[in-house]
Enzyme design. Structure first.
Site, mmCIF file in Angstrom:
data_model
loop_
_atom_site.group_PDB
_atom_site.id
_atom_site.type_symbol
_atom_site.label_atom_id
_atom_site.label_comp_id
_atom_site.label_asym_id
_atom_site.label_seq_id
_atom_site.Cartn_x
_atom_site.Cartn_y
_atom_site.Cartn_z
ATOM 1 C CE1 TYR A 10 84.102 44.190 44.257
ATOM 2 C CE2 TYR A 10 82.374 45.423 43.147
ATOM 3 C CZ TYR A 10 83.107 45.143 44.280
ATOM 4 O OH TYR A 10 82.847 45.824 45.448
ATOM 5 C CG HIS A 67 84.038 41.065 47.699
ATOM 6 N ND1 HIS A 67 83.606 41.936 46.721
ATOM 7 C CD2 HIS A 67 83.225 41.266 48.760
ATOM 8 C CE1 HIS A 67 82.591 42.640 47.193
ATOM 9 N NE2 HIS A 67 82.338 42.256 48.430
ATOM 10 C CD GLU A 83 79.971 39.450 48.174
ATOM 11 O OE1 GLU A 83 80.098 39.448 49.399
ATOM 12 O OE2 GLU A 83 79.487 40.415 47.552
ATOM 13 C CG ASP A 141 74.455 44.788 48.698
ATOM 14 O OD1 ASP A 141 74.971 43.674 48.847
ATOM 15 O OD2 ASP A 141 74.956 45.850 49.129
ATOM 16 C CG HIS A 192 83.348 42.796 53.385
ATOM 17 N ND1 HIS A 192 82.471 41.736 53.324
ATOM 18 C CD2 HIS A 192 83.034 43.591 52.313
ATOM 19 C CE1 HIS A 192 81.668 41.888 52.264
ATOM 20 N NE2 HIS A 192 81.972 43.003 51.650
HETATM 21 C C1 GAL Z 1 79.470 43.618 49.226
HETATM 22 C C2 GAL Z 1 78.354 44.139 50.082
HETATM 23 C C3 GAL Z 1 78.019 45.541 49.629
HETATM 24 C C4 GAL Z 1 79.245 46.426 49.640
HETATM 25 C C5 GAL Z 1 80.379 45.750 48.882
HETATM 26 C C6 GAL Z 1 81.691 46.498 49.004
HETATM 27 O O1 GAL Z 1 79.838 42.334 49.645
HETATM 28 O O2 GAL Z 1 77.239 43.283 49.987
HETATM 29 O O3 GAL Z 1 76.999 46.082 50.442
HETATM 30 O O4 GAL Z 1 79.625 46.676 50.958
HETATM 31 O O5 GAL Z 1 80.606 44.459 49.357
HETATM 32 O O6 GAL Z 1 81.585 47.776 48.487
#
Ligand code: GAL
Length: 378
Positions: free
Chosen positions: A210, A208, A344, A278, A132
């Protein structure tokens, strides 16, 4: 004299924030959202539809902080994770909640790549890989400039940031913008990214957020039903780096081509490095003559809320919140293991090291442009 007074009053009204003509909604205004640890002021903007959607976005990380949408009884809930203040976002509890992620979202194997005959080394912040966009100056951690706007269709904010050559190890001065737009007449958020560079550089941008459509802080997301318009996925090694293969979802627990309860097959993945879902899914082709296609549809049977995501990107990372650790977020609510999903939209992980994947390289003179639309229903 009377005429002059009237004219002055009319001019003042037009110039004053919050007052607009009958057709165009008022331009969003900045609210103070506190300061970062280094003292930089952070602003918060509110975008609203007439159907009940309220989105709040801050300048730190061009981050979606709140997203309220009505359920089938018209009852509103904030359906995304976040914190009440900037300190929360700067804490260890923040797992990229709601932010703009980049310069390159997702993983780069061992933090290394070569471009135009040069080798680059990035921070390893997710052993043994780069995740990221880096550690201190990734796009989620910097404070962006905001330019609010309004037009006859709705309101929005364009966030901009110039990431200097070499920041977080990436080549090129990168000018990035992220534009959030909410139309007045629909519960929709459109997110448009642009980027320009003066040296060839990899770029992969996503949001990102949630989501828990029952309301952030609900115990689980396993009863949500998910549909992914994805016939294939990119298998990964035990550090979550793609092996380079592209495989069919058919016959696996990754087959979400029909609406499927997230909890249905997740236990089969508990013992993998991902601890659950994931995975990067390879989205179906964009039909000819269209600029994007539907990528995902999430339904919460309890509240009736739905989220349909469309994008022009080739992939979507479906992450089922396996690393959530019960941290405390907005309004004192807790965020347990698997209590939200991230959907995402992006290019595939580690594309810069995978010649067979669609390219993430942006060159001088080109413009990266991409749009993802979040459409809420009930
Ligand atoms: C997601 C990723 C996960 C984890 C998360 C942040 O985008 O696919 O593996 O890193 O972000 O905790």
């Amino acid at each position: 004299m009377k005429r002059i007074l009237l004219l002055t009053f009319a001019c003042l009204c037009l110039a004053a924030p919050g007052i607009s003509s009958a057709d165009t909604p008022a331009k969003p205004t900045a609210e103070d959202f506190g300061k970062t640890a280094d003292g930089t002021p952070v602003e918060l903007y509110t975008l609203k539809s007439s159907k009940g959607l309220v989105a709040k976005i801050m300048t730190r990380g061009a981050t979606l902080v709140q997203l309220h949408v009505p359920d089938s009884d018209g009852k509103s809930a904030d359906v995304i994770f976040g914190f009440d203040d900037v300190a929360g976002y700067e804490s260890e509890d923040n797992q990229y909640f709601g932010c703009t992620t980049g310069r390159v979202c997702n993983r780069i194997a061992k933090g290394k790549f070569s471009l135009d005959g040069k080798d680059y080394t990035l921070a390893i912040n997710n052993e043994p890989n780069h995740l990221h966009g880096g550690v201190e100056r990734s796009l989620d951690k910097v404070v962006w400039k905001a330019k609010p706007f309004a037009n006859e269709k709705g309101t929005g904010v364009t966030f901009s940031y110039t990431s200097p050559d070499g920041e977080e190890g990436y080549p090129g001065n990168l000018d990035v913008t992220v534009r959030f737009f909410v139309p007045t007449d629909a519960n929709r958020v459109s997110i448009t990214y642009t980027a320009k560079t003066d040296k060839a550089t990899p770029v992969n941008l996503t949001n990102h957020a949630y989501f828990n459509l029952g309301g952030a802080g609900s115990e689980t997301v396993l009863n949500h039903k998910l549909m992914l318009n994805a016939p294939q996925y990119t298998p990964v090694d035990d550090t979550l780096i793609p092996t380079g293969e592209i495989k069919d979802v058919e016959g696996t627990v990754l087959d979400f081509r029909k609406p499927t309860r997230i909890g249905k097959g997740i236990e089969e993945l508990t013992d993998t490095a991902a601890l659950g879902y994931d995975h990067n899914f390879v989205l179906a082709e964009i039909p000819e003559g269209k600029s994007m296609r539907m990528a995902a549809r999430l339904v919460d049977p309890d509240s009736g809320r739905t989220l349909t995501i469309s994008t022009d990107q080739p992939g979507i990372q479906f992450y089922s919140g396996n690393f959530l650790m019960g941290q405390t977020g907005k309004d004192g609510k807790t965020y347990p293991h698997r209590s939200a999903v991230c959907l995402e939209t992006q290019h595939y992980p580690d594309s810069i090291n995978q010649p067979k994947f669609p390219s993430t390289v942006l060159k001088p003179g080109e413009e990266f442009k991409s749009t993802t639309v979040l459409n809420f229903g009930n």
